[in-house]
Write a protein that holds these residues in place. Structure first.
Motif, PDB file in Angstrom:
ATOM      1  N   LEU A  41       0.842  -1.188   0.000  1.00 26.62           N
ATOM      2  CA  LEU A  41       0.000   0.000   0.000  1.00 26.62           C
ATOM      3  C   LEU A  41       0.879   1.241   0.000  1.00 26.62           C
ATOM      4  O   LEU A  41       1.940   1.269   0.628  1.00 26.62           O
ATOM      5  CB  LEU A  41      -0.913   0.015   1.222  1.00 26.62           C
ATOM      6  N   VAL A  42       0.409   2.262  -0.678  1.00 20.90           N
ATOM      7  CA  VAL A  42       1.115   3.537  -0.714  1.00 20.90           C
ATOM      8  C   VAL A  42       0.553   4.444   0.371  1.00 20.90           C
ATOM      9  O   VAL A  42      -0.647   4.482   0.609  1.00 20.90           O
ATOM     10  CB  VAL A  42       0.941   4.205  -2.095  1.00 20.90           C
ATOM     11  N   GLY A  43       1.449   5.179   1.059  1.00 20.55           N
ATOM     12  CA  GLY A  43       0.953   6.182   1.996  1.00 20.55           C
ATOM     13  C   GLY A  43       1.298   5.935   3.437  1.00 20.55           C
ATOM     14  O   GLY A  43       0.785   6.630   4.311  1.00 20.55           O
ATOM     15  N   GLY A  44       2.145   4.956   3.747  1.00 16.83           N
ATOM     16  CA  GLY A  44       2.530   4.752   5.141  1.00 16.83           C
ATOM     17  C   GLY A  44       2.671   3.290   5.492  1.00 16.83           C
ATOM     18  O   GLY A  44       2.048   2.425   4.889  1.00 16.83           O
ATOM     19  N   GLU A  45       3.495   3.023   6.495  1.00 15.04           N
ATOM     20  CA  GLU A  45       3.762   1.651   6.914  1.00 15.04           C
ATOM     21  C   GLU A  45       2.599   1.064   7.693  1.00 15.04           C
ATOM     22  O   GLU A  45       2.327  -0.142   7.608  1.00 15.04           O
ATOM     23  CB  GLU A  45       5.028   1.627   7.774  1.00 15.04           C
ATOM     24  N   TYR A  46       1.890   1.900   8.472  1.00 13.56           N
ATOM     25  CA  TYR A  46       0.789   1.428   9.309  1.00 13.56           C
ATOM     26  C   TYR A  46      -0.533   2.011   8.813  1.00 13.56           C
ATOM     27  O   TYR A  46      -0.581   3.055   8.167  1.00 13.56           O
ATOM     28  CB  TYR A  46       1.012   1.838  10.761  1.00 13.56           C
ATOM     29  N   THR A  47      -1.631   1.321   9.136  1.00 14.54           N
ATOM     30  CA  THR A  47      -2.954   1.771   8.699  1.00 14.54           C
ATOM     31  C   THR A  47      -3.907   2.031   9.855  1.00 14.54           C
ATOM     32  O   THR A  47      -5.045   2.439   9.631  1.00 14.54           O
ATOM     33  CB  THR A  47      -3.595   0.724   7.768  1.00 14.54           C
ATOM     34  N   TRP A  48      -3.470   1.770  11.088  1.00 16.71           N
ATOM     35  CA  TRP A  48      -4.341   1.984  12.255  1.00 16.71           C
ATOM     36  C   TRP A  48      -3.489   2.373  13.452  1.00 16.71           C
ATOM     37  O   TRP A  48      -2.350   1.914  13.598  1.00 16.71           O
ATOM     38  CB  TRP A  48      -5.109   0.696  12.593  1.00 16.71           C
ATOM     39  N   SER A  49      -4.058   3.243  14.301  1.00 12.90           N
ATOM     40  CA  SER A  49      -3.367   3.627  15.523  1.00 12.90           C
ATOM     41  C   SER A  49      -4.374   4.085  16.560  1.00 12.90           C
ATOM     42  O   SER A  49      -5.406   4.686  16.229  1.00 12.90           O
ATOM     43  CB  SER A  49      -2.374   4.763  15.243  1.00 12.90           C
ATOM     44  N   ASN A  50      -4.069   3.789  17.829  1.00 12.18           N
ATOM     45  CA  ASN A  50      -4.870   4.322  18.934  1.00 12.18           C
ATOM     46  C   ASN A  50      -4.105   5.412  19.683  1.00 12.18           C
ATOM     47  O   ASN A  50      -4.492   5.809  20.776  1.00 12.18           O
ATOM     48  CB  ASN A  50      -5.278   3.206  19.896  1.00 12.18           C
ATOM     49  N   GLY A  51      -3.032   5.875  19.065  1.00 14.44           N
ATOM     50  CA  GLY A  51      -2.199   6.886  19.679  1.00 14.44           C
ATOM     51  C   GLY A  51      -1.009   6.322  20.424  1.00 14.44           C
ATOM     52  O   GLY A  51      -0.035   7.032  20.676  1.00 14.44           O
ATOM     53  N   LEU A  52      -1.085   5.033  20.777  1.00 16.15           N
ATOM     54  CA  LEU A  52       0.016   4.376  21.494  1.00 16.15           C
ATOM     55  C   LEU A  52       0.622   3.245  20.677  1.00 16.15           C
ATOM     56  O   LEU A  52       1.828   3.009  20.737  1.00 16.15           O
ATOM     57  CB  LEU A  52      -0.497   3.831  22.840  1.00 16.15           C
ATOM     58  N   VAL A  53      -0.223   2.538  19.955  1.00 12.14           N
ATOM     59  CA  VAL A  53       0.212   1.397  19.154  1.00 12.14           C
ATOM     60  C   VAL A  53      -0.166   1.651  17.698  1.00 12.14           C
ATOM     61  O   VAL A  53      -1.243   2.173  17.412  1.00 12.14           O
ATOM     62  CB  VAL A  53      -0.443   0.086  19.646  1.00 12.14           C
ATOM     63  N   TRP A  54       0.731   1.273  16.783  1.00 14.52           N
ATOM     64  CA  TRP A  54       0.479   1.406  15.354  1.00 14.52           C
ATOM     65  C   TRP A  54       0.535   0.020  14.719  1.00 14.52           C
ATOM     66  O   TRP A  54       1.420  -0.784  15.026  1.00 14.52           O
ATOM     67  CB  TRP A  54       1.525   2.313  14.702  1.00 14.52           C
ATOM     68  N   SER A  55      -0.417  -0.251  13.822  1.00  5.60           N
ATOM     69  CA  SER A  55      -0.486  -1.575  13.205  1.00  5.60           C
ATOM     70  C   SER A  55      -0.895  -1.465  11.741  1.00  5.60           C
ATOM     71  O   SER A  55      -1.554  -0.502  11.334  1.00  5.60           O
ATOM     72  CB  SER A  55      -1.506  -2.476  13.925  1.00  5.60           C
ATOM     73  N   LYS A  56      -0.520  -2.484  10.985  1.00  9.76           N
ATOM     74  CA  LYS A  56      -1.008  -2.629   9.615  1.00  9.76           C
ATOM     75  C   LYS A  56      -2.100  -3.675   9.630  1.00  9.76           C
ATOM     76  O   LYS A  56      -1.835  -4.883   9.663  1.00  9.76           O
ATOM     77  CB  LYS A  56       0.120  -3.055   8.679  1.00  9.76           C
ATOM     78  N   LEU A  57      -3.345  -3.224   9.628  1.00  7.74           N
ATOM     79  CA  LEU A  57      -4.494  -4.126   9.708  1.00  7.74           C
ATOM     80  C   LEU A  57      -5.218  -4.261   8.368  1.00  7.74           C
ATOM     81  O   LEU A  57      -6.096  -5.112   8.233  1.00  7.74           O
ATOM     82  CB  LEU A  57      -5.488  -3.633  10.762  1.00  7.74           C
ATOM     83  N   ASP A  58      -4.870  -3.428   7.412  1.00 10.20           N
ATOM     84  CA  ASP A  58      -5.626  -3.328   6.169  1.00 10.20           C
ATOM     85  C   ASP A  58      -4.781  -3.797   4.989  1.00 10.20           C
ATOM     86  O   ASP A  58      -3.595  -3.465   4.897  1.00 10.20           O
ATOM     87  CB  ASP A  58      -6.072  -1.889   5.942  1.00 10.20           C
ATOM     88  N   ARG A  59      -5.416  -4.526   4.080  1.00 13.76           N
ATOM     89  CA  ARG A  59      -4.661  -5.118   2.976  1.00 13.76           C
ATOM     90  C   ARG A  59      -5.518  -5.235   1.727  1.00 13.76           C
ATOM     91  O   ARG A  59      -6.750  -5.278   1.792  1.00 13.76           O
ATOM     92  CB  ARG A  59      -4.175  -6.525   3.348  1.00 13.76           C
TER      93      ARG A  59
END
Length: 218
Positions: free
Chosen positions: A180-198
Motif C-alpha cells: 500500500l502507498v501512503g505509510g507503513e501502518y494503517t491503524w493507531s490508537n495513539g500508542l500502538v500502530w499496526s497494519k491491519l488493512d490489505r
C-alpha cells in the motif's frame, strides 16, 4: 480499463454531518468501487446510500453491523461495473463484477474482520468458501483486524498462532499481498500502530492490472 477502488474504515456512518463529509471526499476521489468498513449500521437503505453518493447510477450491497459493531457497505458505479452475482457472509460482502467497457469478469470482496481468534478462523473459512464459488480473478480487501508479521505492529515482538493462520490462508489461496502507498501502518490508537488493512489479489488479477497503485484511507 483500470477501475479505481476506494477502501475506507469510516468508524461509523450514524451521523448526518459525517456522511456529508464522506460524500464530499468520495465525489472528489471518484471511485468506481467504494468499500466502507465499520459502518456500525444495522440496516442501510437508498436514502443512506444517496447521502454518501449523489450519483444516480450507484449500485450497492451491505453487511449489517452486529449491534453497533462492524458492518460493510459496498458501492459501485453501474456505468462501469455490472454485478453478475453476490454473496453476503458474516464478515464480508462479495460480488462478481463484469466490466462494462471490456467485458472482463472478476470478483471483489470487502471485509471487516473480527477481533477474536476463533472468529478469525471462521473468517478464513468464509473467504475460502466464497473464493471457491467463482473461478475468476480475485481482489480481497478490507480491515482484517490482524497483522501478518511482528514488524507490522509497534511493540509486538513475536508471531501469534492467529498471525500464522492468516499467512497460511493467503498461501493456500495463492494470493498476493500487494503493498500500500501512503505509510507503513494503517491503524493507531495513539500508542500502538499496526497494519491491519490489505489488498490481497490473485495472480490473474494482478496480471490484468500490472501497474495498479493502492492506497488505504485512514
Amino acid at each position: 480499463m483500470h477501475p479505481k477502488i476506494i477502501s475506507w474504515n469510516v468508524q461509523g456512518l450514524n451521523e448526518c454531518n459525517k456522511r456529508l463529509r464522506i460524500k464530499a471526499l468520495l465525489r472528489m476521489w471518484r471511485g468506481d468501487v467504494v468499500c466502507l468498513q465499520e459502518t456500525k449500521l444495522r440496516s442501510i437503505d437508498r436514502s443512506i446510500v444517496r447521502s454518501l453518493c449523489g450519483c444516480s447510477y450507484v449500485g450497492w450491497s451491505y453487511l449489517a453491523s452486529v449491534g453497533a459493531s462492524g458492518g460493510v457497505l459496498l458501492m459501485w458505479d453501474k456505468r462501469v461495473m455490472e454485478v453478475l452475482e453476490e454473496c453476503i457472509g458474516d464478515f464480508s460482502v462479495a460480488t462478481m463484477f463484469k466490466n462494462v467497457e471490456d467485458g472482463w469478469v472478476w470478483a471483489f470482496v470487502g471485509t471487516y474482520g473480527p477481533n477474536v481468534d476463533r472468529d478469525r478462523r471462521r473468517l478464513w473459512e468464509e473467504l475460502a468458501g466464497v473464493y471457491s464459488l467463482w473461478d475468476v480473478p480475485w481482489c480481497m480487501e478490507g480491515d482484517f483486524n490482524i497483522t501478518r508479521f511482528q514488524s507490522e505492529c509497534s511493540g509486538q515482538y513475536r508471531n501469534s498462532v492467529a498471525m500464522d493462520e492468516f499467512s497460511k490462508f493467503i498461501f493456500d489461496l495463492n494470493l498476493m499481498d500487494l503493498p500500500l502507498v501512503g505509510g507503513e501502518y494503517t491503524w493507531s490508537n495513539g500508542l500502538v500502530w499496526s497494519k491491519l488493512d490489505r489488498f490481497l489479489v490473485s495472480p490473474e488479477w494482478e496480471a490484468h492490472f500490472p501497474e495498479v497503485c493502492l492506497k488505504r484511507l485512514p
